[in-house]
Motif scaffolding. Structure first.
Motif: not given
Length: 646
Positions: A175-191, A193-196, A222-229
């Protein structure tokens, strides 16, 4: 890799090493296995991180099935050589000999997918804890890479392993940056957990906020969404849990116990169940089915808020091996003191006619002390081997409850410009009498007497105040505190108060989750302790009532002339005699009650706290004696009541 996964990997590797010669063409076999497995299986193999090829898992599943079949055939042969069995018993043995290896084949061949599914569900429960570390770190130091590295390095959760891989891929320039890595990680886990995914996107967007207040609001959201989820996820699980729990309760408990009272009556239609039939049905088949079904239900549970394991290196566990050896010797001694009491009373002439020698005679069958002795022995070992760990765990839980309040006091003193040693001393005095107060006092003493830095005063392996506090939540919060204290006093104090707010929110969510699961867990616990043993004792007494009535009918039929007209078959006393002695009947059902109580206790505990082994052993040590005592009292009281009716 977890302990559970290690055994599977080792078994596969050993099977290939020891039994690989049984495959004539290994290359062709490997290619065939690679073609035969599904893409889902390959994805599961990658997700679990097992260093295995498809052909290794296939070979192990075949070898395990064949080994199980050979073992069962050997047991069948020994039983057949030792005694003769009726056709019905032979049929049951044949069915089990066929079904058990087939079940082993299905389990071993699907284990990788089962493990991957469990790891995904477990990781969903890790989300609020991991996100809280990222958010807390971001509030103190608005650096996304630093926050992700902190969560990855200082958490033992399964999800943290994926974060470690993410940071490794970033270092490898995948990954070119942490932003790109985190977005890729979010897409992977979005399958899964949508709230994550939404929380991670909000955390990333907070770095672009120019206003500090708006950045904090974004992170809080962000923390509220994770706790509510997480809360919504557990509430959904609790709602879906009711029907499977009723199935577990009715099919595997009520129906088998209801059949107990009817078993003596089947002799009238020519069926003569033997003791082996009863053992195979009640002590093997029903418990295995109940255990498998309960495990299937638990596979759907997101694991959240699991406490850390206490290692044997803890100073309070220095003599744990001696305690375990003492527990084993004491449990064996208690078993041999209690188990033979019924038969010893018979040898002494059965004083007071306490022991039953006929249906509804006496107060208890001679095998009841055997069940009591077995339960006492098991419970004693479980209690003494789990209590040392539980005492430490309880102290940690108490400290976690006190910790957020102590952080408020500490944060106020730091914001007033007080030195850390003075702030800790004041907080310990304010929290006097609490466990966390003693720990803070030790930190203050380390800072004053040893002239060490703050991090060593807290975490040093030799003298640090928190060196034996096995709470990931407390440890990581204090790590963040040591990083924030280098700021100006006002900012550091505000940061500590924010950490306290986070801990309060996590504790509140944890408590609400437990309340949402209370209906199911309380029902299962009351069933394990009260209802199942109570019903079992009553139905056993009813079975003896039926046995005695049939015996009386048989005696009267024996006095009827043999040439009596109108009788389609010849009936005599033998047609009404029982093939299972009452004491054998009670022994088989008593062991069934013991097994069912253990299964239900584990089920309720796993639903409530995620299968913590120490808590499970303690629960079993407390539950099993109560359930068997109720079973014994119910059996004796029911015999006395029904005796006057027959």
């Amino acid at each position: 890799m977890s302990e559970e996964s290690n055994w599977y990997v080792r078994a596969c590797k050993t099977t290939v090493k020891q039994w690989g010669w049984t495959v004539r063409n290994p290359v062709a076999f490997s290619r065939q296995c690679e073609k035969s497995v599904s893409s889902e299986y390959r994805d599961a193999l990658i997700f679990t991180g097992f260093d295995l090829e498809a052909f290794e898992t296939v070979l192990f599943s075949y070898a395990g099935t064949v080994a199980t079949l050979i073992l069962l055939l050997g047991i069948d042969l020994l039983l057949l050589l030792s005694r003769s069995f009726e056709a019905r018993t032979l049929f049951i043995m044949g069915i089990l000999t066929f079904v058990i290896p087939l079940s082993i084949l299905c389990y071993l061949s699907e284990y990788v997918k089962i493990k991957a599914k469990f790891m995904k569900i477990s990781s969903l429960g890790d989300i609020p804890e991991i996100l809280s570390y990222i958010v807390m770190s971001m509030k103190l130091v608005p650096n996304l890479e630093h926050a992700v590295l902190f969560a990855a390095r200082n958490s033992e959760r399964p999800l943290a392993k994926d974060l470690k891989k993410l940071t490794w891929d970033l270092n490898l320039r995948i990954y070119s940056s942490m932003d790109d890595a985190l977005l890729s990680f979010a897409d992977l886990w979005g399958r899964n957990s949508e709230y994550f995914k939404r929380s991670l996107h909000l955390i990333k967007s907070s770095t672009a906020e120019p206003d500090e207040a708006q950045r904090i609001i974004t992170l809080n959201r962000a923390l509220d969404i994770s706790l509510e989820g997480t809360e919504s996820l557990m509430e959904s699980f609790a709602a879906k849990l009711k029907t499977p729990s009723y199935v577990l309760y009715s099919i595997f408990i009520l129906i088998p116990l209801a059949l107990v009272a009817l078993l003596p009556a089947v002799t009238v239609v020519g069926m003569k169940p033997e003791t082996m039939d009863l053992i195979l049905l009640y002590d093997l088949t029903f418990p295995i089915l109940a255990a498998v079904y309960s495990e299937y239900i638990l596979m759907q549970r997101p694991v959240a808020f699991i406490p850390r394991q206490i290692p044997d290196s803890h100073p309070d566990l220095s003599d744990i091996r001696k305690k375990k050896r003492f527990a084993i010797m004491l449990s064996v001694l208690v078993f041999f003191l209690i188990a033979p009491l019924g038969y010893l009373l018979l040898l002494l002439g059965n004083p007071g006619k306490i022991v039953a020698t006929a249906p509804l005679g006496g107060y208890l069958p001679p095998t009841l002390p055997l069940v009591l002795g077995l339960t006492s022995g098991i419970s004693i070992y479980l209690y003494f081997s789990s209590v040392p760990y539980k005492k430490i765990r309880d102290r940690v839980k108490e400290m976690e409850q006190e910790f957020s309040d102590s952080l408020f006091v500490l944060g106020r003193r730091i914001s007033e410009g007080k030195a850390p040693e003075e702030a800790f001393a004041y907080t310990s005095k304010t929290m006097e009498g609490s466990k966390i107060g003693k720990a803070f006092e030790e930190i203050s003493m380390n800072l004053l007497s040893m002239r060490t830095n703050l991090k060593d005063a807290i975490f040093d392996e030799d003298f640090g105040a928190f060196r034996h506090i096995y709470s990931e939540r407390i440890r990581n919060t204090m790590l963040l505190f040591t990083e924030s204290v280098h700021k100006n006093h006002e900012a550091a104090g505000a940061s500590i108060i924010k950490l306290a707010d986070h801990l309060k929110e996590l504790s509140a969510v944890e408590e609400r989750i437990r309340r949402s699961l209370y209906d199911v867990t309380s029902t299962m616990r009351s069933t394990a302790v009260i209802f199942a043993p109570l019903i079992a004792g009553i139905t056993l007494a009813l079975a003896e009532v039926i046995t005695k009535i049939l015996s009386q009918v048989g005696e009267r039929m024996n006095r009827v002339p043999a040439d009596l007209s109108g009788m389609p078959v010849e009936l005599g006393q033998g047609a009404f005699s029982q093939s299972i002695a009452p004491d054998h009947f009670l022994l088989a059902i008593g062991i069934y009650v013991l097994l069912i109580s253990a299964i239900l206790t584990r089920f309720a505990g796993s639903v409530e706290y995620g299968g913590d082994r120490v808590q499970l052993k303690y629960d079993l040590a407390c539950t099993l004696p109560l359930s068997i005592i109720i079973f014994a009292v119910s059996t004796a009281a029911s015999r006395i009541v029904f005796r006057g009716l027959v």
